[in-house]
Scaffold this active site. Structure first.
Site, PDB file in Angstrom:
ATOM      1  N   ASN A  18      -0.702  -7.450  -5.402  1.00  0.00           N
ATOM      2  CA  ASN A  18      -2.069  -7.429  -4.883  1.00  0.00           C
ATOM      3  C   ASN A  18      -2.075  -8.193  -3.566  1.00  0.00           C
ATOM      4  O   ASN A  18      -1.686  -9.371  -3.533  1.00  0.00           O
ATOM      5  CB  ASN A  18      -3.008  -8.096  -5.908  1.00  0.00           C
ATOM      6  CG  ASN A  18      -4.456  -8.005  -5.490  1.00  0.00           C
ATOM      7  OD1 ASN A  18      -4.763  -7.721  -4.330  1.00  0.00           O
ATOM      8  ND2 ASN A  18      -5.347  -8.244  -6.434  1.00  0.00           N
TER       9      ASN A  18
ATOM     10  N   TYR B  42     -16.109  -0.513   7.437  1.00  0.00           N
ATOM     11  CA  TYR B  42     -14.689  -0.279   7.719  1.00  0.00           C
ATOM     12  C   TYR B  42     -14.370  -0.535   9.198  1.00  0.00           C
ATOM     13  O   TYR B  42     -13.415  -1.243   9.531  1.00  0.00           O
ATOM     14  CB  TYR B  42     -14.377   1.163   7.328  1.00  0.00           C
ATOM     15  CG  TYR B  42     -12.988   1.646   7.608  1.00  0.00           C
ATOM     16  CD1 TYR B  42     -11.897   1.182   6.876  1.00  0.00           C
ATOM     17  CD2 TYR B  42     -12.758   2.627   8.583  1.00  0.00           C
ATOM     18  CE1 TYR B  42     -10.619   1.676   7.115  1.00  0.00           C
ATOM     19  CE2 TYR B  42     -11.496   3.123   8.821  1.00  0.00           C
ATOM     20  CZ  TYR B  42     -10.429   2.646   8.089  1.00  0.00           C
ATOM     21  OH  TYR B  42      -9.164   3.137   8.319  1.00  0.00           O
TER      22      TYR B  42
ATOM     23  N   GLY C 149      -0.343   4.872  -1.257  1.00  0.00           N
ATOM     24  CA  GLY C 149      -1.456   5.559  -0.598  1.00  0.00           C
ATOM     25  C   GLY C 149      -0.997   6.765   0.208  1.00  0.00           C
ATOM     26  O   GLY C 149       0.177   7.142   0.194  1.00  0.00           O
ATOM     27  N   GLN C 150      -1.960   7.352   0.946  1.00  0.00           N
ATOM     28  CA  GLN C 150      -1.652   8.580   1.694  1.00  0.00           C
ATOM     29  C   GLN C 150      -0.532   8.341   2.715  1.00  0.00           C
ATOM     30  O   GLN C 150       0.421   9.107   2.793  1.00  0.00           O
ATOM     31  CB  GLN C 150      -2.907   9.099   2.423  1.00  0.00           C
ATOM     32  CG  GLN C 150      -2.680  10.476   3.023  1.00  0.00           C
ATOM     33  CD  GLN C 150      -3.701  10.869   4.097  1.00  0.00           C
ATOM     34  OE1 GLN C 150      -4.576  10.094   4.455  1.00  0.00           O
ATOM     35  NE2 GLN C 150      -3.564  12.067   4.616  1.00  0.00           N
TER      36      GLN C 150
ATOM     37  N   ASP D 221       2.343  -1.941  -4.295  1.00  0.00           N
ATOM     38  CA  ASP D 221       0.959  -1.447  -4.365  1.00  0.00           C
ATOM     39  C   ASP D 221       0.353  -1.993  -5.648  1.00  0.00           C
ATOM     40  O   ASP D 221       1.056  -2.554  -6.498  1.00  0.00           O
ATOM     41  CB  ASP D 221       0.941   0.100  -4.382  1.00  0.00           C
ATOM     42  CG  ASP D 221      -0.395   0.684  -3.901  1.00  0.00           C
ATOM     43  OD1 ASP D 221      -1.423   0.424  -4.578  1.00  0.00           O
ATOM     44  OD2 ASP D 221      -0.431   1.363  -2.876  1.00  0.00           O
TER      45      ASP D 221
ATOM     46  N   GLY E  93       0.831  -1.210   0.000  1.00  0.00           N
ATOM     47  CA  GLY E  93       0.000   0.000   0.000  1.00  0.00           C
ATOM     48  C   GLY E  93       0.861   1.254   0.000  1.00  0.00           C
ATOM     49  O   GLY E  93       0.470   2.299   0.521  1.00  0.00           O
TER      50      GLY E  93
ATOM     51  N   LYS F 110     -11.956  -3.309  10.943  1.00  0.00           N
ATOM     52  CA  LYS F 110     -10.804  -2.945  11.777  1.00  0.00           C
ATOM     53  C   LYS F 110     -10.896  -3.621  13.157  1.00  0.00           C
ATOM     54  O   LYS F 110      -9.894  -4.086  13.693  1.00  0.00           O
ATOM     55  CB  LYS F 110     -10.710  -1.419  11.935  1.00  0.00           C
ATOM     56  CG  LYS F 110     -10.249  -0.688  10.679  1.00  0.00           C
ATOM     57  CD  LYS F 110      -8.817  -1.061  10.295  1.00  0.00           C
ATOM     58  CE  LYS F 110      -8.325  -0.279   9.092  1.00  0.00           C
ATOM     59  NZ  LYS F 110      -7.030  -0.746   8.593  1.00  0.00           N
TER      60      LYS F 110
END
Ligand code: NAD
Ligand code: SER
Length: 315
Positions: free
Chosen positions: A52, A142, A11-12, A34, A8, A146
């Site tokens: 992936n 979400y 991402g941010q 990613d 990832g 989590k």
């Protein structure tokens, strides 16, 4: 020798975390991965592989090929986007985590980092100074993923000895990459729109107070936790982490100090209900006590940096 795989990385969080890990541990020792292309800085400073997290066989191959010892697993579908595609988001968030935990167990990796979120809390949780251990009844796809993830991380630690470490990040604010489809994204978008158009239409109400954090604090917390002595890491679900708490009106007032013409309007959408189910502020004294955590950035400092850095890019 430490060899890190970031999943990832485009991402941010991955955009900033990968660069900081490379600074601290060497460009050649941090492999970025990613589904999509990461930043030019990540591409030019080290190895990037397209991976992936749902493809366990390819991940196993990459871990063996690059002799990976630690994984930072960031790939997930965030709160806003997850409500639009519940089953797909559940699959990515949960199957991805299982693949990483199973590979850590099977290949005997030394450590795994996996982020949880303030989304593990729900409407029945105490909203102010939410404690480390409290009622947790999330009502979002979400948040449910989590909370389940936290329980599985603790399970893999207790049953299989996988050294998995986790933080319940608040909403993260950064300038290097866009926010990834969450409910706290407004606190990133507002800076871009303020600098571009002098105005921002906010998808949350003016008084929706949420826990937030400047990215550098989050990155430092992440690496500090991963580098902490194993006996200091006592919470094997996930640690509460607090930075700053503010609402859209407060951040707008702070931006106006720098851009007096800035205006904000409010048009709440489906994300309002998500935000209303989350805490307004978090108690992170357990993280402070266990491994010495403390946040450095307040709202005014964070605003100054965001406006300066995004200002450079929008010129
Ligand atoms: P993001 O959406 O910006 O980045 C996630 C990255 O994962 C993306 O680059 C995406 O391409 C990648 N990805 C998605 N599906 C993938 C797959 N199947 N295989 C490989 N990569 C895939 O999210 P972020 O904000 O960087 O968040 C990273 C982690 O931190 C997530 O677990 C998120 O839940 C958690 N978190 C983020 C925040 C926040 O405010 N940003 C707050 C709390 C928790
Ligand atoms: N920033 C994240 C979101 O809004 C919180 O986990 O989804």
């Amino acid at each position: 020798m430490k060899k890190i795989l970031v999943i990832g990385a485009a991402g941010q969080i991955g955009t900033d975390l990968t660069i900081e890990l490379r600074k601290r541990f060497g460009n050649q020792n941090v492999i970025a991965s990613d589904l999509k292309q990461p930043s030019a800085e990540i591409l030019s400073s080290g190895t990037f592989i397209e991976l992936n997290v749902l493809d366990k066989a390819s991940m196993e191959q990459a871990i063996k090929q690059h002799q990976i010892t630690e994984i930072y697993h960031l790939a997930a579908i965030l709160s806003g986007n997850a409500e639009k595609a519940p089953k797909r988001s559940w699959d990515i968030n949960m199957e991805g985590l299982f693949n990483v935990l199973d590979l850590a167990k099977e290949l005997n990796l030394s450590k795994v980092f996996w982020p949880s979120s303030i989304a593990v809390f729900g409407p029945s949780t105490p909203q102010t100074n939410t404690p480390q251990k409290t009622v947790m009844e999330p009502n979002t796809v979400y948040g449910i993923s989590k909370l389940a993830g936290e329980r599985w991380c603790e399970y893999y630690f207790q049953k299989f000895g996988v050294d998995v470490r986790s933080l319940r990040y608040p909403g993260l604010i950064s300038y290097s990459a866009d926010a990834g489809g969450g409910t706290t994204d407004y606190a990133v978008e507002i800076f871009h729109e303020a600098l571009k158009n002098d105005t921002y239409e906010c998808f949350l109400k003016a008084d929706t107070k949420l826990p937030m954090m400047y990215m550098e604090d989050a990155i430092n917390a992440t690496i500090d936790l991963m580098e902490a002595d194993v006996q200091k890491v006592k919470e094997r679900s996930s640690y509460n982490l607090a930075g700053i708490s503010f609402d859209p009106q407060m951040i707008s007032d702070e931006i106006k100090k720098h851009l007096p013409l800035f205006t904000i309007t409010y048009k709440p959408d489906f994300r309002q209900a998500i935000a209303d189910s989350w805490p307004a502020s978090i108690d992170d004294t357990v993280a402070q006590k266990d491994w010495g955590w403390s946040a450095q950035y307040d709202m005014s400092e964070m605003c100054k940096i965001m406006l300066t850095e995004i200002g450079k890019k929008t010129k």
